[in-house]
Enzyme design. Structure first.
Site, short mmCIF file in Angstrom:
data_model
loop_
_atom_site.label_atom_id
_atom_site.label_comp_id
_atom_site.label_asym_id
_atom_site.label_seq_id
_atom_site.Cartn_x
_atom_site.Cartn_y
_atom_site.Cartn_z
N CYS A 132 -2.12 6.75 2.74
CA CYS A 132 -1.79 6.31 1.39
C CYS A 132 -3.07 5.93 0.65
O CYS A 132 -3.74 4.96 1.02
CB CYS A 132 -0.83 5.11 1.44
SG CYS A 132 -0.34 4.52 -0.20
N CYS A 160 16.76 0.51 -3.95
CA CYS A 160 18.11 0.34 -4.49
C CYS A 160 18.08 -0.55 -5.73
O CYS A 160 17.71 -1.73 -5.64
CB CYS A 160 19.03 -0.26 -3.43
SG CYS A 160 20.73 -0.50 -4.01
#
Length: 330
Positions: A132, A160
């Site tokens: 990353c 979510c």
């Protein structure tokens, strides 16, 4: 300089607005649940039901369901997503060597050499070690960078909006329990309200109780149907030991992509999420196996390597914790 300052201020302002607006779905769910509490407890149980025994029984069961729903929802929202530990971050010398190197092949080899000390078995689609650039960490197996949380999340499933949080290793059990207790909450409301729903629909006069009872039935059924499909999908994911991201894009190993790479059988898959003590499966406390940095793999060769890496990893963690304890005692 002024232009750069205005740009930074605007960027911070937009981020602040995004964070504020991200709580809107949570506020919607909270508002609906609080309304359902008022409608069920006051309008139905206290003002409509005349039988004392029935009233008490409904209130007791309702509050148990409400408590478990609220507890799991709280844990899903406020459990911070777990991120890779310091061992997966590049050391100062490795980071300097990686950034100074301009040849991509040599950069890949640097990451490969560093990853040999870590329990990493998945690869990028190109075959390179997953790295990353934003977090400057080697990604542990099953971890991904969340652009909303702006961090790498261990065993990331998805972000979510309804819990305003990343669902991953640290709170996946809580999220599953939240879905299950939400369904129980809706089913109990619909089942206990049904008889009065029929009465209000036909015989009883108009009033506030009639409005609340009718809408309780509709809202409970609507949420139950939507939750049923979502919960069923996640049960299938748990049985296969896949995350939502892995269901759409198979994890890549040294041998190639394999959707079932982490599938260890239903029993062991369940234990990875819920733990070995079945008495704690339905309670929102952390019982998931491991720390989210490594997972057993299905391949025989990689499984044996993974086992050795896990043992070495655990020994190093124990040594570090012992050193910390000695330092504290001194």
């Amino acid at each position: 300089i002024r232009t750069a300052g205005w740009t930074m201020a605007l960027s911070r302002g937009l981020r602040f607005c995004a964070r504020v607006f991200s709580w809107i779905p949570v506020l919607i769910i909270t508002s609906v649940v609080l309304w359902s509490y008022y409608a069920y407890v006051f309008e139905l149980c206290l003002f409509t039901i005349k039988n004392t025994l029935e009233k008490v029984a409904y209130l007791v069961v309702f509050h148990v369901c409400f408590l478990m729903f609220s507890w799991t929802y709280w844990k899903s929202i406020f459990t911070p997503p777990a991120s890779p530990c310091k061992k997966f971050q590049l050391s100062y010398s490795d980071k300097e060597r990686y950034e100074m190197e301009e040849r991509p092949d040599v950069q890949k080899q640097i990451l490969v050499d560093i990853a040999k000390k870590l329990p990493i078995f998945t690869r990028a689609t190109s075959g390179a070690i997953r790295f990353c650039d934003r977090c400057q960490v080697l990604k542990p197996d099953r971890s991904h960078h969340c652009s909303v949380c702006e961090a790498c999340v261990l065993k990331m499933d998805h972000h979510c909006p309804w819990v305003n949080n990343c669902v991953g290793f640290s709170n996946y059990k809580f999220f599953l329990l939240f879905l299950s207790y939400s369904m129980v909450y809706c089913v109990f409301i619909a089942a206990s309200v049904f008889r009065y729903f029929i009465k209000f629909w036909g015989d009883l006069p108009n009033g506030s109780a009639k409005f609340h009872v009718l809408f309780l039935m509709f809202v409970a059924l609507m949420f139950f149907v939507s939750l049923m499909f979502l919960f069923g999908y996640h049960c299938w994911l748990v049985a296969k030991n896949r995350s939502t991201l892995e269901a759409f894009s198979a994890p890549v190993f040294t041998t190639g992509p394999d959707r079932n790479g982490f599938n260890m059988g239903i029993k062991r898959n369940l234990q990875q999420v819920f733990g070995e003590d079945k008495r704690l499966w339905f309670i929102p406390v952390c019982t998931s196996q491991g720390d989210g940095h490594y997972f057993p793999v299905r391949s025989l060769n990689e499984s044996s390597t993974s086992l050795l890496a896990n043992e070495k990893w655990e020994e190093e963690d124990e040594e570090e914790s012992d050193d910390e304890n000695m330092g504290e005692s001194n």
